[in-house]
Design a protein around this motif. Structure first.
Motif, PDB file in Angstrom:
ATOM      1  N   LEU A  19      11.044  80.075 -37.379  1.00 23.20           N
ATOM      2  CA  LEU A  19      11.307  78.795 -38.028  1.00 23.20           C
ATOM      3  C   LEU A  19      12.313  78.903 -39.179  1.00 23.20           C
ATOM      4  CD1 LEU A  19      10.519  75.833 -37.788  1.00 23.20           C
ATOM      5  CD2 LEU A  19       8.669  76.248 -39.425  1.00 23.20           C
ATOM      6  N   PRO A  20      12.301  79.993 -39.994  1.00 26.68           N
ATOM      7  CA  PRO A  20      13.320  80.093 -41.042  1.00 26.68           C
ATOM      8  C   PRO A  20      14.756  80.084 -40.516  1.00 26.68           C
ATOM      9  CG  PRO A  20      11.529  81.609 -41.490  1.00 26.68           C
ATOM     10  CD  PRO A  20      11.295  81.065 -40.113  1.00 26.68           C
ATOM     11  N   GLY A  21      14.939  80.228 -39.206  1.00 28.31           N
ATOM     12  CA  GLY A  21      16.278  80.208 -38.638  1.00 28.31           C
ATOM     13  C   GLY A  21      16.971  78.860 -38.737  1.00 28.31           C
ATOM     14  N   ILE A  22      16.213  77.794 -39.051  1.00 25.24           N
ATOM     15  CA  ILE A  22      16.846  76.482 -39.209  1.00 25.24           C
ATOM     16  C   ILE A  22      17.426  76.299 -40.607  1.00 25.24           C
ATOM     17  CG2 ILE A  22      15.236  75.505 -37.531  1.00 25.24           C
ATOM     18  CD1 ILE A  22      13.863  74.040 -39.844  1.00 25.24           C
ATOM     19  N   VAL A  23      17.176  77.260 -41.507  1.00 27.31           N
ATOM     20  CA  VAL A  23      17.606  77.126 -42.900  1.00 27.31           C
ATOM     21  C   VAL A  23      19.116  76.951 -43.044  1.00 27.31           C
ATOM     22  CG1 VAL A  23      17.779  78.372 -45.112  1.00 27.31           C
ATOM     23  CG2 VAL A  23      15.579  78.201 -43.914  1.00 27.31           C
ATOM     24  N   PRO A  24      19.968  77.688 -42.294  1.00 26.87           N
ATOM     25  CA  PRO A  24      21.415  77.475 -42.477  1.00 26.87           C
ATOM     26  C   PRO A  24      21.840  76.024 -42.309  1.00 26.87           C
ATOM     27  CG  PRO A  24      21.032  79.464 -41.207  1.00 26.87           C
ATOM     28  CD  PRO A  24      19.699  78.798 -41.357  1.00 26.87           C
ATOM     29  N   VAL A  25      21.207  75.297 -41.400  1.00 23.56           N
ATOM     30  CA  VAL A  25      21.580  73.894 -41.198  1.00 23.56           C
ATOM     31  C   VAL A  25      20.988  73.009 -42.284  1.00 23.56           C
ATOM     32  CG1 VAL A  25      21.343  71.887 -39.690  1.00 23.56           C
ATOM     33  CG2 VAL A  25      21.909  74.109 -38.716  1.00 23.56           C
ATOM     34  N   ILE A  26      19.679  73.103 -42.516  1.00 26.43           N
ATOM     35  CA  ILE A  26      19.054  72.170 -43.448  1.00 26.43           C
ATOM     36  C   ILE A  26      19.452  72.430 -44.899  1.00 26.43           C
ATOM     37  CG2 ILE A  26      17.101  71.828 -41.893  1.00 26.43           C
ATOM     38  CD1 ILE A  26      15.393  73.508 -43.774  1.00 26.43           C
ATOM     39  N   LEU A  27      19.895  73.646 -45.214  1.00 23.06           N
ATOM     40  CA  LEU A  27      20.310  73.930 -46.585  1.00 23.06           C
ATOM     41  C   LEU A  27      21.821  73.781 -46.753  1.00 23.06           C
ATOM     42  CD1 LEU A  27      19.700  74.828 -49.455  1.00 23.06           C
ATOM     43  CD2 LEU A  27      19.855  77.204 -48.693  1.00 23.06           C
ATOM     44  N   ALA A  28      22.602  74.586 -45.999  1.00 24.78           N
ATOM     45  CA  ALA A  28      24.050  74.612 -46.194  1.00 24.78           C
ATOM     46  C   ALA A  28      24.736  73.353 -45.689  1.00 24.78           C
ATOM     47  CB  ALA A  28      24.641  75.841 -45.499  1.00 24.78           C
ATOM     48  N   SER A  29      24.083  72.608 -44.818  1.00 23.69           N
ATOM     49  CA  SER A  29      24.688  71.373 -44.319  1.00 23.69           C
ATOM     50  C   SER A  29      23.978  70.152 -44.899  1.00 23.69           C
ATOM     51  CB  SER A  29      24.631  71.324 -42.789  1.00 23.69           C
ATOM     52  OG  SER A  29      25.123  70.093 -42.306  1.00 23.69           O
ATOM     53  N   THR A  30      22.740  69.935 -44.498  1.00 19.56           N
ATOM     54  CA  THR A  30      22.070  68.691 -44.855  1.00 19.56           C
ATOM     55  C   THR A  30      21.846  68.543 -46.357  1.00 19.56           C
ATOM     56  OG1 THR A  30      20.951  68.767 -42.715  1.00 19.56           O
ATOM     57  CG2 THR A  30      20.100  67.230 -44.349  1.00 19.56           C
ATOM     58  N   ALA A  31      21.217  69.527 -46.988  1.00 16.88           N
ATOM     59  CA  ALA A  31      20.914  69.407 -48.419  1.00 16.88           C
ATOM     60  C   ALA A  31      22.184  69.321 -49.257  1.00 16.88           C
ATOM     61  CB  ALA A  31      20.057  70.593 -48.869  1.00 16.88           C
ATOM     62  N   VAL A  32      23.153  70.180 -48.971  1.00 19.79           N
ATOM     63  CA  VAL A  32      24.375  70.228 -49.788  1.00 19.79           C
ATOM     64  C   VAL A  32      25.177  68.942 -49.647  1.00 19.79           C
ATOM     65  CG1 VAL A  32      26.619  71.360 -50.058  1.00 19.79           C
ATOM     66  CG2 VAL A  32      24.539  72.738 -49.830  1.00 19.79           C
ATOM     67  N   PHE A  33      25.380  68.485 -48.420  1.00 17.20           N
ATOM     68  CA  PHE A  33      26.249  67.325 -48.237  1.00 17.20           C
ATOM     69  C   PHE A  33      25.540  66.013 -48.560  1.00 17.20           C
ATOM     70  CE2 PHE A  33      28.712  70.556 -46.122  1.00 17.20           C
ATOM     71  CZ  PHE A  33      30.000  70.232 -46.530  1.00 17.20           C
ATOM     72  N   GLN A  34      24.216  65.992 -48.516  1.00 17.24           N
ATOM     73  CA  GLN A  34      23.533  64.815 -49.039  1.00 17.24           C
ATOM     74  C   GLN A  34      23.623  64.767 -50.561  1.00 17.24           C
ATOM     75  OE1 GLN A  34      19.558  64.523 -47.009  1.00 17.24           O
ATOM     76  NE2 GLN A  34      20.477  62.654 -46.196  1.00 17.24           N
ATOM     77  N   LEU A  35      23.704  65.927 -51.190  1.00 15.01           N
ATOM     78  CA  LEU A  35      23.938  65.960 -52.631  1.00 15.01           C
ATOM     79  C   LEU A  35      25.328  65.411 -52.950  1.00 15.01           C
ATOM     80  CD1 LEU A  35      23.087  66.705 -55.490  1.00 15.01           C
ATOM     81  CD2 LEU A  35      23.918  69.042 -55.050  1.00 15.01           C
ATOM     82  N   ILE A  36      26.322  65.790 -52.141  1.00 16.49           N
ATOM     83  CA  ILE A  36      27.673  65.247 -52.325  1.00 16.49           C
ATOM     84  C   ILE A  36      27.657  63.729 -52.128  1.00 16.49           C
ATOM     85  CG2 ILE A  36      30.001  65.199 -51.336  1.00 16.49           C
ATOM     86  CD1 ILE A  36      29.628  68.190 -50.702  1.00 16.49           C
ATOM     87  N   SER A  37      26.925  63.268 -51.124  1.00 16.34           N
ATOM     88  CA  SER A  37      26.791  61.832 -50.897  1.00 16.34           C
ATOM     89  C   SER A  37      26.141  61.148 -52.095  1.00 16.34           C
ATOM     90  CB  SER A  37      25.964  61.590 -49.625  1.00 16.34           C
ATOM     91  OG  SER A  37      25.864  60.218 -49.337  1.00 16.34           O
ATOM     92  N   THR A  38      25.182  61.823 -52.721  1.00 17.75           N
ATOM     93  CA  THR A  38      24.536  61.284 -53.924  1.00 17.75           C
ATOM     94  C   THR A  38      25.552  61.084 -55.038  1.00 17.75           C
ATOM     95  OG1 THR A  38      22.446  62.386 -53.385  1.00 17.75           O
ATOM     96  CG2 THR A  38      22.772  61.726 -55.674  1.00 17.75           C
ATOM     97  N   ILE A  39      26.382  62.096 -55.270  1.00 17.32           N
ATOM     98  CA  ILE A  39      27.390  62.007 -56.334  1.00 17.32           C
ATOM     99  C   ILE A  39      28.368  60.868 -56.047  1.00 17.32           C
ATOM    100  CG2 ILE A  39      29.289  63.248 -57.459  1.00 17.32           C
ATOM    101  CD1 ILE A  39      27.706  65.855 -56.820  1.00 17.32           C
ATOM    102  N   TRP A  40      28.778  60.743 -54.801  1.00 18.14           N
ATOM    103  CA  TRP A  40      29.672  59.666 -54.392  1.00 18.14           C
ATOM    104  C   TRP A  40      29.036  58.309 -54.693  1.00 18.14           C
ATOM    105  CZ3 TRP A  40      31.925  59.483 -48.696  1.00 18.14           C
ATOM    106  CH2 TRP A  40      32.864  58.456 -48.605  1.00 18.14           C
TER     107      TRP A  40
END
Length: 242
Positions: free
Chosen positions: A81-102
């Protein structure tokens, strides 16, 4: 400081330097001062003056939902299950943070709130998965690990429920996503609490996650159409509370 630009005044000859100040935020055109003239004084620079933060936030939300949903229905072993971390962290969490700033730059408080909360969920889920896999938090014992997971998911479930209540005034597809999110997290909690039926409960949770990922794609089609000058289609549904 001049409070009003008199548009009836004679046009200043081309090349004449204007020495009066212009209030910040006043829209000034070349016709106001004559071709080639430059208004003196500070000029406003707008940052993040347009666009839709959901154009980033929604698709990365979808991809995170898809990998989590597939993992929960058993596409990968539980140990992986930890294998999904690259997507949910480096993609989803990071770019939703960018969306928040926007969204913050645009003054869209509710959008910023939703994107920030989901960014926090994905980032903290990634930290939980990796941390427990490597025993960063000293929860190697099965009972301790389960208790930590329960605390984590219960806390987010409560928050998502109240977020759902605040979103009832939005188009129907958005609270529908939150209903499925609350259902998914509740099923995960029950799966942790009752080990004898963990697998079917996790599979049901995964189905809910895939379902709200599909609704996210519906929203993406809508905002993509609007962003490109098309009609607001597909429809997102009327608000449940007006």
């Amino acid at each position: 400081m001049v409070e009003h630009v008199d548009r009836e005044a004679p046009v200043i000859p081309a090349g004449t330097k204007v020495t009066r100040d212009i209030p910040v935020g006043t829209r000034v055109t070349e016709a106001d001062f004559g071709a080639g003239a430059e208004p003196a004084g500070p000029q406003e620079v707008q940052v993040g003056a347009g666009g839709d933060p959901l154009m980033i936030g929604i698709p990365v939300f979808v991809v995170g939902s898809l990998v989590l949903g597939m993992a929960l229905i058993g596409a990968v072993p539980a140990a992986a299950l930890p294998g999904i971390v690259p997507v949910i962290l480096a993609s989803t969490a990071v770019f939703q943070l960018i969306s928040t700033i926007w969204a913050v730059l645009l003054g869209q408080g509710m959008v910023a709130c939703i994107m920030a909360l989901f960014s926090g969920f994905w980032a903290s889920l990634a930290a939980l998965l990796v941390g427990q896999a490597h025993n960063w938090y000293g929860t190697a014992a099965v009972q301790a690990s389960s208790q930590v997971q329960l605390i984590f998911f219960i806390a987010w479930d409560v928050l998502f429920f109240f977020l759902l209540l605040t979103m009832l005034r939005l188009p129907a597809v958005y609270p529908a996503i939150l209903v499925l999110a609350v259902s998914a997290v509740t099923l995960v909690i029950l799966g942790i609490e009752f080990p004898g039926v963990t697998q079917p409960l996790f599979m049901a949770a995964g189905a809910c996650v895939l379902a709200f990922g599909a609704l996210g794609l519906w929203v993406f089609l809508h905002i993509g159409s609007v962003a490109l000058g098309g009609p607001p289609r597909p429809a997102l549904g009327p608000p449940l509370i007006k």
